[in-house]
Each structure stands twice: as structure tokens, then as C-alpha cells.
Design a protein around this motif. Structure first.
Motif, short mmCIF file in Angstrom:
data_model
loop_
_atom_site.label_atom_id
_atom_site.label_comp_id
_atom_site.label_asym_id
_atom_site.label_seq_id
_atom_site.Cartn_x
_atom_site.Cartn_y
_atom_site.Cartn_z
N UNK A 155 0.83 -1.20 0.00
CA UNK A 155 0.00 0.00 0.00
C UNK A 155 0.87 1.25 0.00
N UNK A 156 1.97 1.21 0.68
CA UNK A 156 2.88 2.35 0.73
C UNK A 156 3.50 2.62 -0.64
N UNK A 157 3.80 1.53 -1.41
CA UNK A 157 4.38 1.72 -2.73
C UNK A 157 3.38 2.36 -3.68
N UNK A 158 2.10 2.07 -3.51
CA UNK A 158 1.06 2.69 -4.34
C UNK A 158 1.01 4.17 -4.04
N UNK A 159 1.09 4.56 -2.74
CA UNK A 159 1.08 5.97 -2.37
C UNK A 159 2.33 6.68 -2.90
N UNK A 160 3.47 5.99 -2.83
CA UNK A 160 4.71 6.57 -3.34
C UNK A 160 4.61 6.79 -4.85
#
Length: 175
Positions: A155-160
Motif C-alpha cells: 500500500x505504501x508503494x502505491x502511495x509513493x
């Protein structure tokens, strides 16, 4: 009486009259019969020689004044057909040469845009892969940030990725 044109054996054969054969008789003329008028056109057998071939009589005539013998007309038609066939074959050669020159120009243009592309058997261009074994980089990441590893932080990589898009293209807001 001895005729020199007939064979002696045939001269000894007696002639007999066949009752089944009717010899021709003179026709009875109708009461309104008129002799041929003297203004008939001249016979085709005594016609003047053709200007195109003086040895032959010109008995094929047209209203425009053209006169010729049928063999002359046939020869002219054959000559015309030969000329048309020759012109058609020359035109086909010119069209084929024109189409080939167009194809060659297109090929030269393609070779100018991508030299060596059409000359090799390799038609699938792929960039050379230089991946380091432990580290994968994302093109959208900043050069100073560490690479995102695949794993529980999905999920963090999608936000990044969204932040990287905003940074690259500017922030756009809907609404």
C-alpha cells in the motif's frame, strides 16, 4: 466421233435416261418483269485497284470514300492489334517500374529512420538489461531515495507511486 478429252472406255458406255431426274427447264417470267436498269454500280470484280495495295481490287468501300481489299483490312487490323499489345506491355513495364521505385523510396526512408533495422534478422528491439541483483529502481523515484522492495508494504508503494506522479507531472486536483 472421237473426243480426245474423254477416256476410250467411257466412250463405249451407253447413256440412259433416268426417270427420277428432272432436267432444268426455262423459268416462266412474271408479266411485270423488267430488265435490270443500266445504272447499276460497276461489278466488284472490275473495281479499281486499292491505293494501299495496287495488286488487289478495292471492293470494300465506305461512304467516306475509303476503299480496300479485305486482306488489306485484315492486315491493318492485325498490325493495329500488335501495336496495342506492344503499348500495353510497355505500359505494364512502366507501371511496375514506378511501383518498384515507390517501394524502394519507402524502404530507403525506413532505413534512414532506423538504420540496420531492416538489414538484420532481429526485429524485436529490447533495451539491454542491467539489473543489479539486490536493488531494483523505479524510474519515477527520486535519484536519492532508496528503491521500494516488494513485500508487505504494498500500500505504501502505491502511495509513493502517486506522489512520484504528482512530482513528475505536477499536482492536479479534480473537482
Amino acid at each position: 466421233m472421237h473426243d480426245e478429252r474423254s477416256h476410250p472406255l467411257l466412250q463405249q458406255t451407253p447413256l440412259s435416261v433416268n426417270p427420277f431426274i428432272d432436267l432444268p427447264k426455262a423459268p416462266n417470267l412474271p408479266h411485270n418483269y423488267a430488265s435490270l436498269p443500266p445504272t447499276l454500280p460497276p461489278s466488284i470484280l472490275q473495281s479499281a485497284p486499292a491505293s494501299s495495295n495496287p495488286e488487289l481490287p478495292a471492293y470494300v468501300t465506305s461512304s467516306s470514300g475509303f476503299a480496300a481489299h479485305p486482306t488489306t483490312i485484315i492486315a491493318q487490323n492485325k498490325g493495329l492489334l500488335d501495336q496495342l499489345d506492344k503499348q500495353r506491355s510497355e505500359a505494364e513495364k512502366k507501371v511496375n517500374a514506378w511501383e518498384q521505385s515507390i517501394a524502394e523510396r519507402e524502404l530507403a526512408d525506413k532505413r534512414r529512420k532506423a538504420p540496420g533495422w531492416l538489414d538484420s534478422e532481429q526485429h524485436l528491439l529490447q533495451p539491454a538489461k542491467q539489473i543489479e541483483p539486490q536493488q531494483q529502481t523505479n524510474l519515477m523515484d527520486e535519484p536519492g531515495l532508496p528503491a521500494v522492495e516488494a513485500g508487505p508494504e504494498k500500500d505504501r508503494s502505491v502511495d509513493d507511486l502517486g506522489a512520484a506522479m504528482d512530482k513528475a507531472f505536477g499536482r492536479s486536483e479534480m473537482g
